[in-house]
Design an enzyme around this catalytic site. Structure first.
Site, PDB file in Angstrom:
ATOM      1  N   CYS A  80       0.824  -1.216   0.000  1.00 43.46           N
ATOM      2  CA  CYS A  80       0.000   0.000   0.000  1.00 43.46           C
ATOM      3  C   CYS A  80       0.853   1.259   0.000  1.00 43.46           C
ATOM      4  O   CYS A  80       0.360   2.343  -0.281  1.00 43.46           O
ATOM      5  CB  CYS A  80      -0.931   0.021   1.203  1.00 43.46           C
ATOM      6  SG  CYS A  80      -1.988  -1.419   1.291  1.00 43.46           S
ATOM      7  N   CYS A 202     -14.368  -0.859   6.251  1.00 40.13           N
ATOM      8  CA  CYS A 202     -13.261  -1.204   5.357  1.00 40.13           C
ATOM      9  C   CYS A 202     -13.321  -0.315   4.123  1.00 40.13           C
ATOM     10  O   CYS A 202     -14.410   0.053   3.674  1.00 40.13           O
ATOM     11  CB  CYS A 202     -13.370  -2.656   4.886  1.00 40.13           C
ATOM     12  SG  CYS A 202     -13.623  -3.858   6.207  1.00 40.13           S
ATOM     13  N   CYS A 203     -12.156  -0.023   3.518  1.00 37.49           N
ATOM     14  CA  CYS A 203     -12.154   0.797   2.314  1.00 37.49           C
ATOM     15  C   CYS A 203     -12.652  -0.033   1.133  1.00 37.49           C
ATOM     16  O   CYS A 203     -12.446  -1.241   1.094  1.00 37.49           O
ATOM     17  CB  CYS A 203     -10.755   1.331   2.020  1.00 37.49           C
ATOM     18  SG  CYS A 203      -9.546   0.068   1.612  1.00 37.49           S
TER      19      CYS A 203
END
Lengths: 391, 152
Positions: A80, A202-203
């Site tokens: 990420c 959550c994304c």
């Protein structure tokens, strides 16, 4: 080492659209950055391209469309934090004097490329012992939430503060995938993924691209036709995790503390002088657990500060005024560049409805990679600190 | 009997599961240079990068630090399943799979077990046939549930 400045930024809308390729997204973001900088694309001397899931040489494919070819182009991945890694490498090239103008571009099509790989972004990597046992991102961060309850007295309402706050902020951000505020009831009514983590903590998986153009002071003074404010990269730091020993609790990321402290030292100022922070909020509880390692509040106080609204858009230190990953989505390779674009936008005063008043400094952070084969998870942290140089 | 392999074989080249005097155990390293216990037992000591390490087995008991249930499918595992962060021998902190009725609490004691975690199909290129392979790994059960089972 010499000072490095931001000359241009570009960013696509973050959304889910399988009809657009990652290369399209990269080309669009890079073109916007070149246009914003007001330079000719041929003036770029080196390019670092971050994409986790795209095809081989995706950077070359994206940039040939702008005539950015016949120069060093490097494709980078670092979970990420891939985007922060690209920015970091571009920064180092300019700082060391290897070149005067460097481009960092991050892009990802989660809808196209994730599908081809057959996984769902949960990441159970078989080469890692944790992955072999069935470890996923949500299961790891749900254990972080478990520790926040145990050690910080966090309630379920507390753990949802970041997602509710970030969705509130996102209604003012036209580039966000989700633009509607959320209630606690809505968050908890969404399907469960792991532990107490529901989908809306959550994304989402999204597609998007982002780019920044960095340059030397001399180049900035000569080529700044748009008259942008002079924004210096005050710090750029990348750190990987140490071994997970029994004195490291999941609630407190040591790699994030180390990266942050090194960045503050490099910048010559601490978190007390930050006007805003854009950070890795792939999970609501993850943002809660980031306040302390980054010293945005005293150790042990993350829940109390969040309850008081300290990190709200109108709070003392806004965190993720853009809406964060939770509302924008997380195209893996793009997000680390995107947080740098957000900080630049804020310092320039161009953030519109989510503008932090009078912002002169900001920190852009991404935490990446969940491995539990011996290392402390997460595996990597990347941080840039940007500041306005007043004339 | 179906073919068997250890969970880590083919993915982690270093020895993780091994025979310990007639029963299975988990392999760790005790460093002779810095004295630290590390798991998994990799090439060099993670604390001091020394190669002067002794091969030891971890004890059978683990203490829970955190636990979670995964509700999404994570092939080859079927949901829901439980994972926990545990401490072993007060020196190793690691992720483990747990078979339990309730979500383990902080401080709960768990006992090491071995068994078939899942069965996969392997294609034998020479014989040109597919065959089942039982994948053997380790997991933990709560000591409290163990004694309950003994009473029943």
């Amino acid at each position: 080492m010499r000072d490095v400045f931001v000359l241009g930024i570009g960013q696509t809308r973050f959304f889910a659209d399988p009809s657009i390729s990652c290369v399209d997204l990269g080309a669009t973001a890079a073109l916007e950055a070149v246009t914003d900088a007001g330079i000719n694309a041929k003036q770029v001397q080196v390019a670092y391209c971050s994409s986790m899931l795209g095809p081989i040489t995706s950077g070359q494919m994206a940039l040939e469309r702008l005539g950015i070819c016949d120069l060093p182009i490097i494709n980078v991945t670092n979970a990420c934090a891939s985007g922060n890694t690209a920015v970091h490498l571009a920064y180092k090239d300019v700082a060391a004097g290897f070149c005067d103008v460097a481009l960092a571009v991050g892009f990802e099509s989660m809808t196209q490329n994730q599908k081809n790989k057959g996984s769902k972004g949960l990441l159970a990597t078989k080469e890692d012992l944790g992955g072999l046992l069935g470890l996923t991102m949500p299961s790891f961060f749900s254990m972080v939430c478990y520790r926040l309850k145990e050690l910080r007295g966090a309630t379920m309402e507390d753990l949802c503060i970041p997602t509710i706050k970030n969705h509130y902020n996102a209604q003012f951000n036209p580039r966000a995938q989700y633009n509607k505020p959320l209630t606690y009831e809505q968050v908890m009514a969404s399907p469960r993924i792991a532990g107490d983590l529901t989908t809306l903590q959550c994304c989402p998986q999204s597609d998007g691209g982002a780019a920044v153009i960095l340059c030397s002071e001399e180049f900035f003074e000569k080529h700044n036709p748009k008259g942008h404010p002079k924004i210096r990269v005050a710090a750029s730091v990348l750190h990987s995790a140490g071994w997970l020993s029994t004195d490291k609790d999941l609630v407190f990321s040591h790699v994030m503390r180390a990266t942050g402290d090194e960045a503050y030292k490099m910048a010559g100022f601490g978190p007390d002088r930050l006007d805003l922070v854009e950070l890795h909020d792939a999970f609501s509880g993850e943002e809660m657990a980031a306040y302390e390692p980054l010293r945005l509040c005293p150790d042990g106080e993350c829940v109390n500060y969040a309850r008081k609204g300290y990190f709200n858009l109108d709070g003392k230190l806004p965190v993720n005024p853009s809406g964060g990953l939770l509302s924008l989505g997380h195209p893996l390779g793009a997000s680390g560049v995107r947080v740098n674009c957000e900080v630049v936008r804020q310092i320039r005063g161009e953030a519109g409805g989510y503008q932090v008043k009078g912002a002169k400094t900001g920190l852009a952070q991404m935490l990446g990679g969940v491995l539990l084969g011996g290392l402390e998870a997460a595996a990597v942290c990347g941080i840039q600190i940007l500041e306005l140089v007043e004339s | 009997m179906a073919k068997q392999r250890y969970l880590t074989e083919g993915y982690i080249s270093k020895e993780v599961i091994a025979d310990n005097n007639g029963k299975l155990g988990i392999v760790a390293h005790r460093c002779r240079n810095c004295g630290k216990l590390s798991f998994p037992a990799y090439e060099l000591c993670p604390y001091c990068s020394s190669d002067n390490t002794d091969r030891v087995f971890l004890s059978d008991e683990a203490t829970v630090l955190a636990a979670t249930v995964t509700y999404a499918p994570v092939p080859p595992y079927k949901p829901p399943f439980t994972l926990a962060m545990v401490d072993i021998d007060d020196e190793v902190r690691t992720l483990v799979r747990v078979e339990s009725k309730d979500l383990p609490k902080v401080g709960d004691k768990l006992r090491l077990k071995f068994g078939v975690l899942f069965t996969e199909t392997e294609y034998d290129r020479k014989k040109k046939v597919s065959e089942d392979v039982d994948v053997v790994g380790y997991y933990y059960v709560p000591v409290a549930e163990e004694s309950e089972a003994a009473e029943n």
